[in-house]
Design an enzyme around this catalytic site. Structure first.
Site, PDB file in Angstrom:
ATOM      1  N   SER A  96       0.851  -1.195   0.000  1.00  0.00           N
ATOM      2  CA  SER A  96       0.000   0.000   0.000  1.00  0.00           C
ATOM      3  C   SER A  96       0.880   1.237   0.000  1.00  0.00           C
ATOM      4  O   SER A  96       1.993   1.217   0.544  1.00  0.00           O
ATOM      5  CB  SER A  96      -0.896   0.017   1.240  1.00  0.00           C
ATOM      6  OG  SER A  96      -1.552   1.266   1.380  1.00  0.00           O
ATOM      7  N   TYR A 146      -1.685  -0.307  10.228  1.00  0.00           N
ATOM      8  CA  TYR A 146      -1.783  -0.882   8.883  1.00  0.00           C
ATOM      9  C   TYR A 146      -0.587  -0.456   8.033  1.00  0.00           C
ATOM     10  O   TYR A 146       0.009  -1.264   7.312  1.00  0.00           O
ATOM     11  CB  TYR A 146      -3.093  -0.428   8.251  1.00  0.00           C
ATOM     12  CG  TYR A 146      -3.306  -0.824   6.805  1.00  0.00           C
ATOM     13  CD1 TYR A 146      -3.823  -2.076   6.473  1.00  0.00           C
ATOM     14  CD2 TYR A 146      -3.030   0.075   5.771  1.00  0.00           C
ATOM     15  CE1 TYR A 146      -4.038  -2.433   5.157  1.00  0.00           C
ATOM     16  CE2 TYR A 146      -3.256  -0.267   4.453  1.00  0.00           C
ATOM     17  CZ  TYR A 146      -3.757  -1.522   4.147  1.00  0.00           C
ATOM     18  OH  TYR A 146      -3.978  -1.862   2.832  1.00  0.00           O
TER      19      TYR A 146
END
Length: 249
Positions: free
Chosen positions: A144, A158
């Site tokens: 990501s 995350y």
């Protein structure tokens, strides 16, 4: 492209779903992993079959080693030796700054997004490595853009997990290159998937996507295009690399 057998984790929705469907449209055999939504996985498998591919939905929680082992064994037994794997499954929790995050929340994020990713990459490596009897192939890790932005006030846990995925990509590419296996990652951001709703902001991709240089959110299919390219023969000299899919953010 030659027909391939691949496994996609988290393939019942979002980027995983789009990747599985695109692979199926090429006539590939696809292991469709899911954690909870059996109906969605069955729908993906049916669409792959209609498009001329082969598909097998398999339930597994990637944070559990025994389930990861069974997942890979089941897919290989039913569809044949793997040519590639997409390590995609991941979760977020509701947006919050680190000071408000509980240890339980962080533990679950790291169990799935770090341990689960490493377990799946390990099993793919074991099955693809030529020195272990594999055919060689390609592993694509779904990271990501959060790994480089840090996702402040939202998902720093995350983001940290995706930083670990980036390190895995770099190290594993060096370990597996001599074994005929390429390892790469994609770094999406602001893609129109259900993960934003699970983080408490269903419209997050659209709102923040409007502020990117491209002025919009991304689509799962756009990420899938990059993943399938990395799985295929056209990217045969690409390893240890990252494809940014964040609209220029």
């Amino acid at each position: 492209m030659n027909r391939k057998t691949i496994l996609v984790t988290g393939a019942s929705r979002g980027i995983g779903r789009a990747t599985a469907l695109q692979a199926g449209s090429l006539g590939w055999a696809v292991g469709v992993n899911y954690a909870r939504d059996e109906a969605a996985a069955e729908t993906v498998a049916a669409e792959i079959e209609r498009a001329g591919g082969r598909a097998l939905p398999v339930k597994a929680d990637i944070a559990r080693e025994e389930e990861v082992l069974e997942l890979f064994e089941t897919v290989a037994a039913a569809l044949g030796p793997l040519d590639g794997a997409v390590v995609n499954a991941g979760i977020v929790a509701p947006a919050a700054p680190l000071v408000e995050m509980s240890a339980e929340r962080m533990r679950r994020i790291f169990d799935v997004n770090v341990l689960g990713t490493y377990l799946c990459a390990r099993e793919a490596a074991r099955r693809l490595a030529q020195g272990r009897g594999g055919k060689g192939g390609s592993i694509v890790i779904v990271s990501s853009a959060a790994a480089r932005t840090g996702a402040p006030f939202e998902y720093v846990d995350y983001a940290g997990a995706k930083g670990a995925a980036d390190a895995l990509t770099l190290g594993l590419a060096k370990e597996l290159g001599p074994e005929g296996v390429r390892v790469n990652a994609v770094r999406p951001a602001l893609i129109e998937t259900g993960i934003h709703a699970s983080g408490g902001r269903p419209d997050r991709a659209q709102v923040l996507g409007a502020g990117t240089p491209l002025g919009r959110a991304g689509r799962p299919e756009e990420v899938a295009e990059a993943i399938v390219w990395l799985l295929g023969d056209a990217s045969s000299y690409v390893s240890g690399s990252f494809v940014e899919l964040a609209g220029g953010r």
